[in-house]
Scaffold this motif. Structure first.
Motif, short mmCIF file in Angstrom:
data_model
loop_
_atom_site.label_atom_id
_atom_site.label_comp_id
_atom_site.label_asym_id
_atom_site.label_seq_id
_atom_site.Cartn_x
_atom_site.Cartn_y
_atom_site.Cartn_z
N ASN A 1 72.30 63.49 136.88
CA ASN A 1 72.51 63.64 138.31
C ASN A 1 73.03 65.04 138.58
O ASN A 1 73.78 65.61 137.77
CB ASN A 1 73.53 62.59 138.79
CG ASN A 1 73.57 62.48 140.31
OD1 ASN A 1 73.95 63.41 141.00
ND2 ASN A 1 73.16 61.33 140.82
N HIS A 2 72.66 65.61 139.74
CA HIS A 2 73.06 66.97 140.07
C HIS A 2 74.27 67.04 140.99
O HIS A 2 74.56 68.10 141.53
CB HIS A 2 71.88 67.71 140.73
CG HIS A 2 70.71 67.93 139.83
ND1 HIS A 2 69.47 67.41 140.08
CD2 HIS A 2 70.62 68.58 138.65
CE1 HIS A 2 68.64 67.76 139.10
NE2 HIS A 2 69.32 68.46 138.22
N ARG A 3 74.94 65.93 141.17
CA ARG A 3 76.09 65.91 142.09
C ARG A 3 77.37 65.63 141.33
O ARG A 3 77.42 64.76 140.47
CB ARG A 3 75.89 64.86 143.18
CG ARG A 3 77.10 64.68 144.09
CD ARG A 3 76.82 63.67 145.18
NE ARG A 3 75.80 64.17 146.10
CZ ARG A 3 75.26 63.43 147.06
NH1 ARG A 3 75.61 62.16 147.19
NH2 ARG A 3 74.37 63.95 147.86
N ARG B 1 82.58 67.24 147.29
CA ARG B 1 81.35 67.12 146.49
C ARG B 1 80.74 68.50 146.25
O ARG B 1 80.83 69.38 147.08
CB ARG B 1 80.34 66.21 147.18
CG ARG B 1 80.72 64.75 147.16
CD ARG B 1 79.63 63.88 147.74
NE ARG B 1 79.61 63.95 149.20
CZ ARG B 1 78.84 63.18 149.96
NH1 ARG B 1 78.01 62.32 149.39
NH2 ARG B 1 78.87 63.27 151.26
N ASP C 1 76.96 69.84 145.01
CA ASP C 1 75.59 69.34 144.78
C ASP C 1 74.68 70.50 144.39
O ASP C 1 74.42 71.40 145.19
CB ASP C 1 75.07 68.67 146.05
CG ASP C 1 73.88 67.76 145.78
OD1 ASP C 1 73.40 67.77 144.64
OD2 ASP C 1 73.46 67.05 146.70
N HIS D 1 81.29 64.58 142.23
CA HIS D 1 82.04 64.00 143.34
C HIS D 1 83.46 63.70 142.87
O HIS D 1 83.66 63.01 141.88
CB HIS D 1 81.34 62.71 143.82
CG HIS D 1 82.10 61.97 144.88
ND1 HIS D 1 82.28 60.61 144.87
CD2 HIS D 1 82.75 62.42 145.98
CE1 HIS D 1 82.98 60.24 145.93
NE2 HIS D 1 83.28 61.32 146.61
#
Length: 239
Positions: free
Chosen positions: A199-201, A210, A212, A203
């Motif tokens: 995943n590129h996020r 966040r 991203d 959090h």
């Protein structure tokens, strides 16, 4: 459109309670606990669960990777334990049906209704649980305070089923330092951050900040380095 910012400094505009969302609610969503995009994506996941269960609940899936044994030499008529215990954990007791039932029971309790009556096999119960959750999702997003956690639980359940059904390898998580964001009073968050390898996020579960994509990841690293350098350069308090 979002409403215009209020002139009250201490007013916090309501946000979606789903852990991986947190977006501000639109004016038309006033009073809801979950935003409409989260409702729509959750509805899709709920609808797909029965088909995913059917794909997982097969001998071929449960025995995938098992070694064949010769009937002439095995000496036992007891079938072997399926090697895919991760699949068995979803299609058997405590799996998909139980996790859906627990959510349904919580919603029924909040509504003042009796607990879910479907207590047959998972194959029999799952369509009934899915129908109830789909039929009452709008109510939950609008009126049920704990819907954010249920949305996250349904996302995880769907992801587990999809990954196993499609033969995907689940991504892991890595430590990526601490959160450099500051609260309104200037207090540093500095909670440990993790990133999923698929995943590129990133959090922060504490303050909600966040990052991203690669560009924001670089900004995160620069902010972390700045906090570290400021702490290093801060002069010691005189005795």
């Amino acid at each position: 459109m979002h409403d215009h910012p209020t002139h009250l400094d201490d007013y916090l505009w309501p946000t979606c309670t789903a852990p991986r969302c947190g977006r501000q609610l639109w004016v038309a969503e006033t009073g809801r606990y979950a935003c409409r995009p989260c409702e729509d994506s959750t509805a899709t996941r709920i609808r797909e669960l029965p088909a995913l269960f059917v794909r997982l609940d097969t001998t071929a899936m449960l025995m995938k990777g098992a070694r064949r044994t010769s009937s002439a030499t095995s000496g036992s008529r007891t079938p072997p334990i399926p090697p895919r215990l991760d699949v068995l954990a979803l299609v058997g007791p405590g799996g998909i049906a139980t996790r859906l039932r627990d959510i349904e029971d919580a919603w029924r309790a909040a509504l003042g209704w009796t607990v879910a009556p479907w207590r047959g096999s998972p194959a029999e119960a799952i369509p009934q649980h899915v129908k109830f959750l789909a039929d009452n999702l709008l109510w939950a997003c609008s009126s049920y305070e704990s819907i954010g956690q249920d949305i996250d639980d349904l996302r995880k359940l769907h992801g587990e089923c999809r990954a196993l059904a499609d033969g995907e390898k689940r991504g892991g998580r890595v430590q990526v330092g601490c959160c450099p964001a500051r609260y309104d009073d200037g207090t540093l968050c500095w909670q440990p951050l993790t990133a999923a390898t698929d995943n590129h996020r990133i959090h922060c579960r504490s303050c909600g900040t966040r990052w991203d994509g690669l560009g924001e990841w670089r900004a995160l690293r620069e902010a972390q380095d700045l906090v570290a350098s400021e702490a290093f350069e801060k002069p010691a308090t005189a005795a």
